[in-house]
Design a protein around this motif. Sequence first.
Motif, short mmCIF file in Angstrom:
data_model
loop_
_atom_site.label_atom_id
_atom_site.label_comp_id
_atom_site.label_asym_id
_atom_site.label_seq_id
_atom_site.Cartn_x
_atom_site.Cartn_y
_atom_site.Cartn_z
N GLY A 434 0.87 -0.99 -0.11
CA GLY A 434 -0.10 0.00 0.05
C GLY A 434 0.78 1.39 0.09
O GLY A 434 0.42 2.22 -0.82
N LEU A 435 1.95 1.26 0.73
CA LEU A 435 2.83 2.56 0.68
C LEU A 435 3.48 2.68 -0.58
O LEU A 435 3.77 3.89 -0.96
CB LEU A 435 3.93 2.23 1.76
CG LEU A 435 3.75 2.65 3.27
CD1 LEU A 435 4.70 2.15 4.10
CD2 LEU A 435 3.51 4.04 3.39
N LEU A 436 3.94 1.61 -1.36
CA LEU A 436 4.54 1.59 -2.62
C LEU A 436 3.27 2.27 -3.59
O LEU A 436 3.80 2.96 -4.40
CB LEU A 436 5.02 0.47 -3.19
CG LEU A 436 6.21 -0.33 -2.29
CD1 LEU A 436 6.47 -1.83 -2.70
CD2 LEU A 436 7.53 0.56 -2.45
N THR A 437 2.20 1.81 -3.41
CA THR A 437 0.94 2.42 -4.25
C THR A 437 1.06 3.91 -3.91
O THR A 437 0.63 4.66 -4.86
CB THR A 437 -0.17 1.68 -4.07
OG1 THR A 437 -0.28 0.18 -4.17
CG2 THR A 437 -1.35 2.27 -5.04
N ALA A 448 -3.99 -4.51 -6.85
CA ALA A 448 -5.26 -5.14 -6.97
C ALA A 448 -5.11 -6.74 -7.43
O ALA A 448 -5.92 -7.66 -6.89
CB ALA A 448 -6.19 -4.58 -8.21
N ARG A 449 -3.86 -6.85 -8.31
CA ARG A 449 -3.81 -8.41 -8.67
C ARG A 449 -3.36 -9.27 -7.35
O ARG A 449 -3.50 -10.32 -7.19
CB ARG A 449 -2.52 -8.31 -9.81
CG ARG A 449 -3.02 -8.03 -10.89
CD ARG A 449 -1.76 -8.49 -12.25
NE ARG A 449 -0.71 -7.81 -12.01
CZ ARG A 449 -0.46 -6.61 -12.67
NH1 ARG A 449 -1.64 -6.08 -13.43
NH2 ARG A 449 0.41 -5.90 -12.74
N GLU A 450 -2.47 -8.33 -6.42
CA GLU A 450 -2.15 -9.17 -5.19
C GLU A 450 -3.44 -9.58 -4.37
O GLU A 450 -3.58 -10.52 -3.74
CB GLU A 450 -1.33 -8.24 -4.26
CG GLU A 450 0.11 -8.06 -4.81
CD GLU A 450 0.99 -9.19 -4.47
OE1 GLU A 450 0.65 -10.11 -3.71
OE2 GLU A 450 2.08 -9.24 -5.32
N ILE A 451 -4.66 -8.67 -4.38
CA ILE A 451 -5.83 -9.05 -3.59
C ILE A 451 -6.23 -10.21 -4.38
O ILE A 451 -6.88 -11.26 -3.67
CB ILE A 451 -6.53 -7.67 -3.48
CG1 ILE A 451 -5.82 -6.68 -2.77
CG2 ILE A 451 -8.17 -8.13 -3.03
CD1 ILE A 451 -6.68 -5.23 -2.68
N THR A 486 -10.78 -0.30 -9.11
CA THR A 486 -9.58 -1.44 -8.99
C THR A 486 -9.99 -2.12 -7.89
O THR A 486 -9.79 -3.32 -7.99
CB THR A 486 -8.11 -0.85 -9.22
OG1 THR A 486 -8.23 0.13 -10.14
CG2 THR A 486 -7.24 -2.07 -9.39
N LEU A 487 -10.06 -1.74 -6.71
CA LEU A 487 -10.15 -2.22 -5.52
C LEU A 487 -11.33 -3.23 -5.58
O LEU A 487 -11.40 -4.27 -4.98
CB LEU A 487 -10.18 -1.26 -4.32
CG LEU A 487 -10.40 -1.98 -2.87
CD1 LEU A 487 -9.30 -2.91 -2.75
CD2 LEU A 487 -10.61 -0.85 -1.93
N VAL A 488 -12.40 -2.34 -5.86
CA VAL A 488 -13.76 -3.27 -6.04
C VAL A 488 -13.69 -4.57 -6.88
O VAL A 488 -14.17 -5.61 -6.82
CB VAL A 488 -14.96 -2.17 -6.43
CG1 VAL A 488 -16.28 -2.96 -6.63
CG2 VAL A 488 -15.14 -1.33 -5.38
N ARG A 489 -13.19 -4.26 -8.04
CA ARG A 489 -12.96 -5.46 -9.03
C ARG A 489 -11.94 -6.47 -8.53
O ARG A 489 -12.27 -7.39 -8.84
CB ARG A 489 -12.41 -4.96 -10.36
CG ARG A 489 -13.46 -4.03 -10.95
CD ARG A 489 -13.01 -3.56 -12.40
NE ARG A 489 -14.03 -2.49 -12.95
CZ ARG A 489 -15.03 -2.77 -13.53
NH1 ARG A 489 -15.08 -4.12 -13.88
NH2 ARG A 489 -15.82 -1.95 -14.23
N ALA A 490 -11.22 -6.13 -7.61
CA ALA A 490 -10.26 -7.14 -6.98
C ALA A 490 -10.78 -7.77 -5.99
O ALA A 490 -10.84 -8.90 -6.07
CB ALA A 490 -8.92 -6.56 -6.67
N LEU A 491 -11.74 -7.06 -5.22
CA LEU A 491 -12.44 -7.97 -4.16
C LEU A 491 -13.46 -8.98 -4.56
O LEU A 491 -13.68 -9.80 -3.82
CB LEU A 491 -12.81 -6.97 -3.19
CG LEU A 491 -11.72 -6.27 -2.02
CD1 LEU A 491 -12.51 -5.52 -1.16
CD2 LEU A 491 -11.45 -7.75 -1.08
#
Length: 570
Positions: A434-437, A448-451, A486-491
């Motif tokens: 998250g910090l790197l983002t 998102a891919r990690e999630i 992106t977060l919604v689509r990953a979750l």
Amino acid sequence: MMWQTICQTLKDGQIDPRNAMVVCGGFHLFLDRDDPVPPPEIPQGTVYTSVVPYSFFRVSELAGYAAGNRAPQYYQLQWDLAAEGRADDLLAEHVVAVVKRARREGEAASSADAISVSQHARMLASLRGRSSPVLDDIHDAIMTCCCKGDPAQVGQYLRKAIDAVDIGTKVGKVTPELGRLPIVDDFHRVCAAAGLDELLTTERRTQLTLDKRNADAAKQSVLFHRLAYLQVPFAVLLESPQSEFASGTLFRERWQVQWSPKVEPALVEQNLYGDTIDTAVVARFREEFAADELHAGRTCHRLVQTLDLDLPELVANVEQACCRAIDHDPRFTSLAEALHWLRVLDQRAGLRGLDRQLLGDMLVRCYDRACFAIPEVASVPDDQQPEVLSGLLTVADCVLRDSSGTYDRDLFAVHVKSAAAASPVPFLRGAFLGLLTELRVLEPEELAREIAAFASASSDVMARAGDFVDGALAVSRTSRLVGADTLVRALDPVLRSAPWETFLLMLPRLRAAFERLHGAQVESIAGQVAEFYGLKEAESFTELRTSAGAAAWLARLDLKVAEILKAWEV
């Protein structure tokens, strides 16, 4: 022991008992004077005797003093008026004071109420066979005339006003002829010099806002900080300086000040450190500073304290100790704490004339060493994670606010990447990525891919998806909004593929993660969820501010109006 002490004192002073007076509590009159058990031996040490002023509240029953006076201020007023030949004014003055206090507490009381109370109190006294009202008559009259309902429910403010006026807040004084311990005498002297002597005459809480650019306010601030450091319960810091130079809050402090009988005993306890507040602070500071010398965070905090406590003679020594601690302390959390305090000092450097060059050098060295120490915290246990997270945010804030290139951005990113690759803890790994983002080193799509990868993991691993998301959202700020879609689509695939038991395991941390968001971020993500599931057909929603039944009738009316307009060909 008390009786034996009295007898021994009379004997040593060759005093005739008829010429002596003993002031004691009423219960002590019933002590066994023939008690055969000898008193315990007095332990070795220095004995100090100090007379401490008391207050109306401390001698009242309400303070828990069983033999106390229920209304010290009332009876003091009665005594004073009798001495002035105005005993008949007691009822009116006390009732008016209660009514005024009740208005301040929020009760709807007026001058007419005061007149009614006075008349009612006289009638109650007459019915009870008294020539003039006593305190019980006045209390009953106040509740009868002013309480509009059940006293247990609506009489709370009135009861509070009655207690306040009955008891009062006055504080006694010890005559200088009696003598005081040097540190207690110094306290009174310093308070008078700072213009605070009036605060020693009452037990009322007072809030003071100090602008330290003013010489008198700066003097008061130093005194309050010193007393707080010595754990003397006189002043409590409510609001400390912030970093807003333009608004002046960097120089502003807000304190709550209140004298109590605990102040002077606390000062007496500090007498071992010195005869004055200044010497006691210096001696205690040196003692505690020696114990913290190898901890970078606490040592740098001591440097901040030298400014608040106004100890210029110690600044150079503490600065040198800060340099040594930064260079030798390998702990990330300690170095991050040191970085925080050094940044606070950097904001105040112009105010107190610190060496900006030395301070700037310490800041860079502390930042660099904190970055090097990041991989060491990649797998800390749960109880240490909040402290690590706070440290990461402190170091990241240096980079995000740095517009002059003072701090090496790449150094921080490299070590955060290293920690993320090595961390087996989903929460910390989420925080690192998250910090790197947040730093734009990692794209939101990669996070998102990690999630999304949790969707194809085993149930045990999938259950930790909430931890990962919680860590990522704990450190993200602007990317929470930018990457909402992106977060919604990953979750979504993670939630769809999770068995019910696994979903229940990840739910608490997922909930904790989204509770970190503020209103605008929640609305942004909610909008993305609505769009993703096809629930958002317009740019905005209108909140329904009526019942479902009423809404149904409005819909029917709207339909009927549409039919009429269609028939009219409008």
